[in-house]
Design an enzyme around this catalytic site. Structure first.
Site, PDB file in Angstrom:
ATOM      1  N   GLY A   1      -1.655   5.798   4.734  1.00  0.00           N
ATOM      2  CA  GLY A   1      -1.786   6.940   3.909  1.00  0.00           C
ATOM      3  C   GLY A   1      -2.021   6.639   2.420  1.00  0.00           C
ATOM      4  O   GLY A   1      -2.531   7.631   1.664  1.00  0.00           O
ATOM      5  N   ARG A   2      -1.461   5.591   1.845  1.00  0.00           N
ATOM      6  CA  ARG A   2      -1.737   5.335   0.456  1.00  0.00           C
ATOM      7  C   ARG A   2      -1.834   3.871   0.510  1.00  0.00           C
ATOM      8  O   ARG A   2      -1.384   3.181   1.347  1.00  0.00           O
ATOM      9  CB  ARG A   2      -0.611   6.133  -0.374  1.00  0.00           C
TER      10      ARG A   2
ATOM     11  N   VAL B   1       7.021   4.783  11.916  1.00  0.00           N
ATOM     12  CA  VAL B   1       6.927   3.690  12.678  1.00  0.00           C
ATOM     13  C   VAL B   1       8.323   2.953  12.985  1.00  0.00           C
ATOM     14  O   VAL B   1       9.137   3.076  12.174  1.00  0.00           O
ATOM     15  CB  VAL B   1       5.883   2.643  11.933  1.00  0.00           C
TER      16      VAL B   1
ATOM     17  N   SER C   1       4.744 -10.787   3.476  1.00  0.00           N
ATOM     18  CA  SER C   1       4.964 -10.901   1.955  1.00  0.00           C
ATOM     19  C   SER C   1       5.421 -12.198   1.653  1.00  0.00           C
ATOM     20  O   SER C   1       6.169 -12.887   2.278  1.00  0.00           O
ATOM     21  CB  SER C   1       6.287  -9.780   1.830  1.00  0.00           C
TER      22      SER C   1
ATOM     23  N   TYR D   1      14.232  -6.889   3.495  1.00  0.00           N
ATOM     24  CA  TYR D   1      12.801  -7.114   3.275  1.00  0.00           C
ATOM     25  C   TYR D   1      12.433  -8.645   3.658  1.00  0.00           C
ATOM     26  O   TYR D   1      11.438  -8.799   4.384  1.00  0.00           O
ATOM     27  CB  TYR D   1      12.450  -6.524   2.159  1.00  0.00           C
ATOM     28  N   ALA D   2      13.041  -9.197   3.060  1.00  0.00           N
ATOM     29  CA  ALA D   2      12.692 -10.902   3.218  1.00  0.00           C
ATOM     30  C   ALA D   2      12.851 -11.290   4.656  1.00  0.00           C
ATOM     31  O   ALA D   2      11.998 -11.895   5.329  1.00  0.00           O
ATOM     32  CB  ALA D   2      13.434 -11.709   2.276  1.00  0.00           C
TER      33      ALA D   2
ATOM     34  N   ALA E   1      12.930  -9.358   7.442  1.00  0.00           N
ATOM     35  CA  ALA E   1      11.990  -8.766   8.298  1.00  0.00           C
ATOM     36  C   ALA E   1      10.453  -9.252   8.289  1.00  0.00           C
ATOM     37  O   ALA E   1       9.834  -9.863   9.013  1.00  0.00           O
ATOM     38  CB  ALA E   1      11.875  -7.423   8.001  1.00  0.00           C
ATOM     39  N   LYS E   2      10.127  -9.806   6.721  1.00  0.00           N
ATOM     40  CA  LYS E   2       9.015 -10.179   6.736  1.00  0.00           C
ATOM     41  C   LYS E   2       8.805 -11.732   7.190  1.00  0.00           C
ATOM     42  O   LYS E   2       7.635 -12.177   7.655  1.00  0.00           O
ATOM     43  CB  LYS E   2       8.571 -10.236   5.179  1.00  0.00           C
TER      44      LYS E   2
END
Length: 303
Positions: free
Chosen positions: A14-15, A63, A142, A155-156, A158-159
Protein backbone atom coordinates in the site's frame (compact mmCIF):
# COMPACT_ATOMS: atom_id res chain seq x y z
CA UNK A 1 12.34 -6.55 -19.68
CA UNK A 2 8.69 -7.45 -19.99
CA UNK A 3 6.36 -9.43 -17.71
CA UNK A 4 3.25 -9.21 -19.85
CA UNK A 5 1.97 -12.73 -19.17
CA UNK A 6 2.86 -12.75 -15.47
CA UNK A 7 0.66 -12.31 -12.39
CA UNK A 8 2.25 -11.14 -9.15
CA UNK A 9 1.23 -10.73 -5.51
CA UNK A 10 3.02 -8.08 -3.45
CA UNK A 11 2.22 -8.12 0.26
CA UNK A 12 2.45 -4.88 2.19
CA UNK A 13 2.22 -2.88 -1.04
CA UNK A 14 0.00 0.00 0.00
CA UNK A 15 2.94 2.33 0.48
CA UNK A 16 6.74 2.56 0.66
CA UNK A 17 8.89 -0.19 -0.78
CA UNK A 18 5.96 -2.51 -1.41
CA UNK A 19 4.14 0.09 -3.49
CA UNK A 20 7.33 0.72 -5.49
CA UNK A 21 7.62 -3.02 -6.18
CA UNK A 22 3.99 -3.30 -7.25
CA UNK A 23 4.19 -0.27 -9.54
CA UNK A 24 7.40 -1.50 -11.16
CA UNK A 25 5.99 -4.97 -11.79
CA UNK A 26 2.83 -3.46 -13.29
CA UNK A 27 4.87 -1.07 -15.45
CA UNK A 28 6.73 -4.11 -16.81
CA UNK A 29 3.41 -5.65 -17.80
CA UNK A 30 2.51 -7.91 -14.89
CA UNK A 31 -0.94 -7.97 -13.35
CA UNK A 32 -0.59 -7.27 -9.63
CA UNK A 33 -2.50 -8.20 -6.50
CA UNK A 34 -1.96 -5.34 -4.05
CA UNK A 35 -2.16 -6.05 -0.33
CA UNK A 36 -2.17 -3.88 2.77
CA UNK A 37 -3.84 -3.81 6.16
CA UNK A 38 -5.33 -0.38 5.33
CA UNK A 39 -8.19 -0.61 2.80
CA UNK A 40 -7.71 3.03 1.77
CA UNK A 41 -4.04 2.38 0.99
CA UNK A 42 -5.01 -0.66 -1.10
CA UNK A 43 -7.59 1.33 -3.06
CA UNK A 44 -5.15 4.18 -3.65
CA UNK A 45 -2.40 1.83 -4.84
CA UNK A 46 -4.75 0.00 -7.23
CA UNK A 47 -5.93 3.35 -8.59
CA UNK A 48 -2.33 4.54 -9.10
CA UNK A 49 -1.43 1.40 -11.03
CA UNK A 50 -4.60 1.53 -13.13
CA UNK A 51 -4.08 5.24 -13.78
CA UNK A 52 -0.64 4.45 -15.20
CA UNK A 53 -2.12 1.86 -17.55
CA UNK A 54 -1.45 -1.19 -15.41
CA UNK A 55 -3.63 -4.03 -14.17
CA UNK A 56 -4.26 -4.50 -10.45
CA UNK A 57 -6.69 -5.76 -7.87
CA UNK A 58 -6.53 -5.40 -4.11
CA UNK A 59 -6.91 -7.45 -0.94
CA UNK A 60 -7.06 -5.56 2.35
CA UNK A 61 -6.01 -8.02 5.05
CA UNK A 62 -3.42 -8.58 7.77
CA UNK A 63 -0.61 -10.88 6.65
CA UNK A 64 0.38 -13.72 8.95
CA UNK A 65 -2.30 -16.35 9.02
CA UNK A 66 -3.30 -18.99 6.51
CA UNK A 67 -6.59 -17.25 5.68
CA UNK A 68 -4.93 -14.13 4.25
CA UNK A 69 -2.38 -16.20 2.32
CA UNK A 70 -5.12 -18.24 0.70
CA UNK A 71 -7.19 -15.13 -0.05
CA UNK A 72 -4.24 -13.50 -1.83
CA UNK A 73 -3.50 -16.59 -3.94
CA UNK A 74 -7.18 -17.00 -4.76
CA UNK A 75 -7.43 -13.34 -5.79
CA UNK A 76 -4.62 -13.81 -8.31
CA UNK A 77 -6.22 -16.94 -9.79
CA UNK A 78 -9.80 -15.66 -9.74
CA UNK A 79 -9.04 -12.22 -11.16
CA UNK A 80 -6.15 -12.94 -13.54
CA UNK A 81 -6.20 -16.71 -14.08
CA UNK A 82 -2.79 -17.68 -12.70
CA UNK A 83 0.02 -16.87 -10.26
CA UNK A 84 3.67 -16.47 -11.26
CA UNK A 85 5.36 -14.18 -8.75
CA UNK A 86 5.09 -13.62 -5.01
CA UNK A 87 6.87 -10.75 -3.25
CA UNK A 88 6.61 -11.05 0.55
CA UNK A 89 7.12 -7.49 1.72
CA UNK A 90 4.57 -7.02 4.54
CA UNK A 91 6.06 -6.15 7.89
CA UNK A 92 5.79 -4.30 11.17
CA UNK A 93 8.27 -2.97 13.72
CA UNK A 94 8.19 -3.23 17.52
CA UNK A 95 11.72 -2.13 18.39
CA UNK A 96 12.93 -2.50 21.99
CA UNK A 97 16.09 -3.75 23.66
CA UNK A 98 16.00 -7.33 24.88
CA UNK A 99 15.21 -6.62 28.53
CA UNK A 100 12.29 -4.35 27.62
CA UNK A 101 10.79 -6.39 24.77
CA UNK A 102 7.46 -7.98 25.62
CA UNK A 103 6.13 -11.31 24.42
CA UNK A 104 3.58 -9.36 22.36
CA UNK A 105 6.33 -7.26 20.71
CA UNK A 106 8.22 -10.38 19.73
CA UNK A 107 5.25 -12.43 18.60
CA UNK A 108 3.68 -9.71 16.43
CA UNK A 109 6.85 -9.06 14.41
CA UNK A 110 7.60 -12.75 13.96
CA UNK A 111 3.96 -13.45 13.03
CA UNK A 112 3.85 -10.86 10.25
CA UNK A 113 7.37 -11.18 8.86
CA UNK A 114 8.31 -14.81 9.36
CA UNK A 115 5.00 -16.64 9.61
CA UNK A 116 3.47 -14.35 6.99
CA UNK A 117 6.27 -15.16 4.57
CA UNK A 118 5.80 -18.87 5.27
CA UNK A 119 2.02 -18.93 4.84
CA UNK A 120 2.04 -16.78 1.69
CA UNK A 121 4.90 -18.73 0.12
CA UNK A 122 3.20 -22.03 0.89
CA UNK A 123 -0.05 -20.89 -0.72
CA UNK A 124 1.81 -19.57 -3.76
CA UNK A 125 3.97 -22.68 -4.14
CA UNK A 126 0.89 -24.93 -4.18
CA UNK A 127 -0.62 -22.91 -7.05
CA UNK A 128 2.63 -22.63 -8.98
CA UNK A 129 3.33 -26.36 -8.72
CA UNK A 130 -0.20 -27.14 -9.89
CA UNK A 131 0.25 -24.85 -12.90
CA UNK A 132 3.44 -26.69 -13.81
CA UNK A 133 5.08 -23.63 -15.39
CA UNK A 134 7.49 -22.57 -12.66
CA UNK A 135 7.39 -19.36 -10.67
CA UNK A 136 9.23 -16.86 -8.54
CA UNK A 137 9.24 -16.41 -4.75
CA UNK A 138 10.95 -13.13 -3.82
CA UNK A 139 11.30 -12.83 -0.06
CA UNK A 140 12.15 -9.45 1.45
CA UNK A 141 14.82 -9.69 4.14
CA UNK A 142 16.91 -6.90 5.72
CA UNK A 143 20.47 -5.96 6.67
CA UNK A 144 19.34 -6.51 10.27
CA UNK A 145 18.77 -10.15 9.43
CA UNK A 146 22.28 -10.45 7.98
CA UNK A 147 24.19 -8.47 10.62
CA UNK A 148 21.93 -7.96 13.65
CA UNK A 149 20.81 -4.52 14.83
CA UNK A 150 20.49 -2.87 18.24
CA UNK A 151 16.93 -2.97 19.56
CA UNK A 152 15.65 -5.34 16.90
CA UNK A 153 15.71 -8.83 18.41
CA UNK A 154 12.35 -9.73 16.85
CA UNK A 155 12.91 -8.08 13.47
CA UNK A 156 16.49 -9.36 13.02
CA UNK A 157 15.47 -12.91 13.96
CA UNK A 158 12.53 -12.87 11.54
CA UNK A 159 14.57 -11.45 8.67
CA UNK A 160 17.40 -13.94 9.25
CA UNK A 161 14.79 -16.69 9.20
CA UNK A 162 13.46 -15.41 5.88
CA UNK A 163 16.92 -15.70 4.31
CA UNK A 164 17.21 -19.24 5.68
CA UNK A 165 13.81 -20.16 4.25
CA UNK A 166 14.89 -18.84 0.85
CA UNK A 167 17.83 -21.23 0.81
CA UNK A 168 15.69 -24.14 1.96
CA UNK A 169 12.84 -23.52 -0.48
CA UNK A 170 15.31 -23.05 -3.36
CA UNK A 171 16.27 -26.68 -2.76
CA UNK A 172 12.72 -27.95 -2.32
CA UNK A 173 11.20 -26.15 -5.31
CA UNK A 174 14.03 -26.54 -7.83
CA UNK A 175 12.39 -29.49 -9.60
CA UNK A 176 9.27 -27.37 -10.09
CA UNK A 177 11.30 -24.57 -11.74
CA UNK A 178 10.34 -22.19 -8.95
CA UNK A 179 13.20 -19.91 -7.96
CA UNK A 180 13.45 -18.51 -4.44
CA UNK A 181 15.61 -15.54 -3.46
CA UNK A 182 15.90 -13.14 -0.54
CA UNK A 183 16.16 -9.43 -1.30
CA UNK A 184 17.95 -7.14 1.17
CA UNK A 185 16.81 -3.58 0.35
CA UNK A 186 17.94 -0.28 1.84
CA UNK A 187 15.82 2.78 1.08
CA UNK A 188 14.67 6.12 2.45
CA UNK A 189 11.52 5.13 4.31
CA UNK A 190 9.74 6.21 7.47
CA UNK A 191 12.16 4.03 9.45
CA UNK A 192 15.40 5.40 7.98
CA UNK A 193 14.19 8.98 8.41
CA UNK A 194 14.77 8.53 12.13
CA UNK A 195 18.53 7.87 11.70
CA UNK A 196 20.25 11.21 12.55
CA UNK A 197 22.92 10.89 9.84
CA UNK A 198 20.27 10.36 7.16
CA UNK A 199 17.37 12.55 8.31
CA UNK A 200 18.53 15.96 7.00
CA UNK A 201 19.34 14.68 3.50
CA UNK A 202 16.09 12.71 3.26
CA UNK A 203 14.05 15.70 4.42
CA UNK A 204 15.82 17.98 1.93
CA UNK A 205 15.21 15.52 -0.90
CA UNK A 206 11.52 15.23 -0.05
CA UNK A 207 11.15 19.00 0.26
CA UNK A 208 12.93 20.01 -2.96
CA UNK A 209 12.78 16.88 -5.10
CA UNK A 210 16.57 16.85 -5.32
CA UNK A 211 18.26 13.43 -5.47
CA UNK A 212 19.84 12.02 -2.35
CA UNK A 213 23.55 12.92 -2.06
CA UNK A 214 26.17 10.69 -3.66
CA UNK A 215 27.76 9.63 -0.37
CA UNK A 216 24.42 8.26 0.80
CA UNK A 217 23.56 6.51 -2.48
CA UNK A 218 26.98 4.93 -2.95
CA UNK A 219 28.71 4.62 0.43
CA UNK A 220 25.60 3.73 2.42
CA UNK A 221 23.71 2.11 -0.46
CA UNK A 222 20.58 4.06 0.44
CA UNK A 223 18.25 5.52 -2.17
CA UNK A 224 14.56 5.82 -2.87
CA UNK A 225 12.10 2.89 -2.78
CA UNK A 226 12.09 3.04 -6.57
CA UNK A 227 15.82 2.32 -6.62
CA UNK A 228 15.13 -1.13 -5.16
CA UNK A 229 12.35 -2.01 -7.58
CA UNK A 230 14.55 -2.93 -10.55
CA UNK A 231 15.89 -5.95 -8.69
CA UNK A 232 12.34 -7.18 -8.09
CA UNK A 233 11.49 -6.92 -11.79
CA UNK A 234 14.71 -8.71 -12.74
CA UNK A 235 14.08 -11.59 -10.33
CA UNK A 236 10.50 -11.89 -11.61
CA UNK A 237 11.67 -12.08 -15.23
CA UNK A 238 12.88 -14.93 -17.42
CA UNK A 239 16.34 -13.37 -17.30
CA UNK A 240 16.62 -14.63 -13.68
CA UNK A 241 15.47 -18.20 -14.34
CA UNK A 242 18.79 -19.58 -13.09
CA UNK A 243 19.12 -17.28 -10.05
CA UNK A 244 17.95 -19.04 -6.90
CA UNK A 245 18.91 -19.52 -3.26
CA UNK A 246 20.62 -16.13 -3.10
CA UNK A 247 20.45 -13.10 -0.79
CA UNK A 248 20.80 -10.00 -2.95
CA UNK A 249 21.12 -6.46 -1.62
CA UNK A 250 20.06 -3.29 -3.41
CA UNK A 251 19.86 0.37 -2.50
CA UNK A 252 20.84 3.67 -4.05
CA UNK A 253 23.72 3.00 -6.45
CA UNK A 254 24.71 -0.34 -4.87
CA UNK A 255 23.88 -3.90 -5.87
CA UNK A 256 25.37 -6.61 -3.65
CA UNK A 257 25.46 -10.35 -3.22
CA UNK A 258 25.42 -11.32 0.45
CA UNK A 259 27.57 -14.23 1.57
CA UNK A 260 25.94 -17.23 3.24
CA UNK A 261 27.09 -18.65 6.59
CA UNK A 262 30.03 -20.98 6.12
CA UNK A 263 32.84 -22.54 8.12
CA UNK A 264 35.42 -19.76 8.04
CA UNK A 265 38.10 -21.53 10.06
CA UNK A 266 38.57 -25.17 11.07
CA UNK A 267 40.94 -26.78 13.56
CA UNK A 268 41.55 -30.44 14.42
CA UNK A 269 42.87 -32.12 17.54
CA UNK A 270 43.38 -35.82 18.05
CA UNK A 271 41.02 -37.06 20.73
CA UNK A 272 38.72 -34.04 20.51
CA UNK A 273 38.52 -30.70 22.25
CA UNK A 274 38.41 -30.10 25.98
CA UNK A 275 37.53 -26.67 27.33
CA UNK A 276 41.18 -26.13 28.25
CA UNK A 277 42.37 -27.10 24.76
CA UNK A 278 39.90 -24.70 23.16
CA UNK A 279 41.03 -21.88 25.46
CA UNK A 280 44.67 -22.50 24.58
CA UNK A 281 44.04 -22.68 20.84
CA UNK A 282 41.44 -19.92 20.49
CA UNK A 283 43.52 -16.67 20.46
CA UNK A 284 45.87 -17.70 17.66
CA UNK A 285 43.61 -20.28 16.02
CA UNK A 286 40.03 -20.11 14.80
CA UNK A 287 39.32 -17.17 17.12
CA UNK A 288 42.11 -14.98 15.73
CA UNK A 289 39.81 -13.19 13.29
CA UNK A 290 36.29 -13.03 14.75
CA UNK A 291 33.40 -12.07 12.47
CA UNK A 292 31.87 -8.57 12.68
CA UNK A 293 28.31 -8.10 13.88
CA UNK A 294 25.83 -5.25 13.82
CA UNK A 295 24.95 -2.83 11.03
CA UNK A 296 27.83 -0.33 10.73
CA UNK A 297 27.00 3.23 11.77
CA UNK A 298 26.58 5.65 8.82
CA UNK A 299 29.83 7.36 7.93
CA UNK A 300 28.24 10.60 6.78
CA UNK A 301 29.26 13.01 3.99
CA UNK A 302 32.70 13.84 5.40
CA UNK A 303 33.97 10.27 5.77
Amino acid sequence: MRLDDKVAIVTGSGRGLGLAYAEALAAAGAAVVVNDLDPAAVDAAVARIAGAGGRATGVAARVGGRETAEALADAAIDRFGRLDVLVTNAGVLRDRVLWKMTDEDFDEVVRVHLRGTFTCARAAAVRMRAQGQGGRLILISSPAGQRGNFGQTNYAAAKAGIAAMARTWALELARSDITVNAVVPVAATEMTKTIPAFAPAIEESERTGAPLPGWMRRDEGLGTPGDAAGLIVFLASDAAKDVTGQAIGVGGDRLTLWGHPYEKAVAFRDGGWSAEAIAAAWPDGIGAEPEPYGIPAPKGPEA
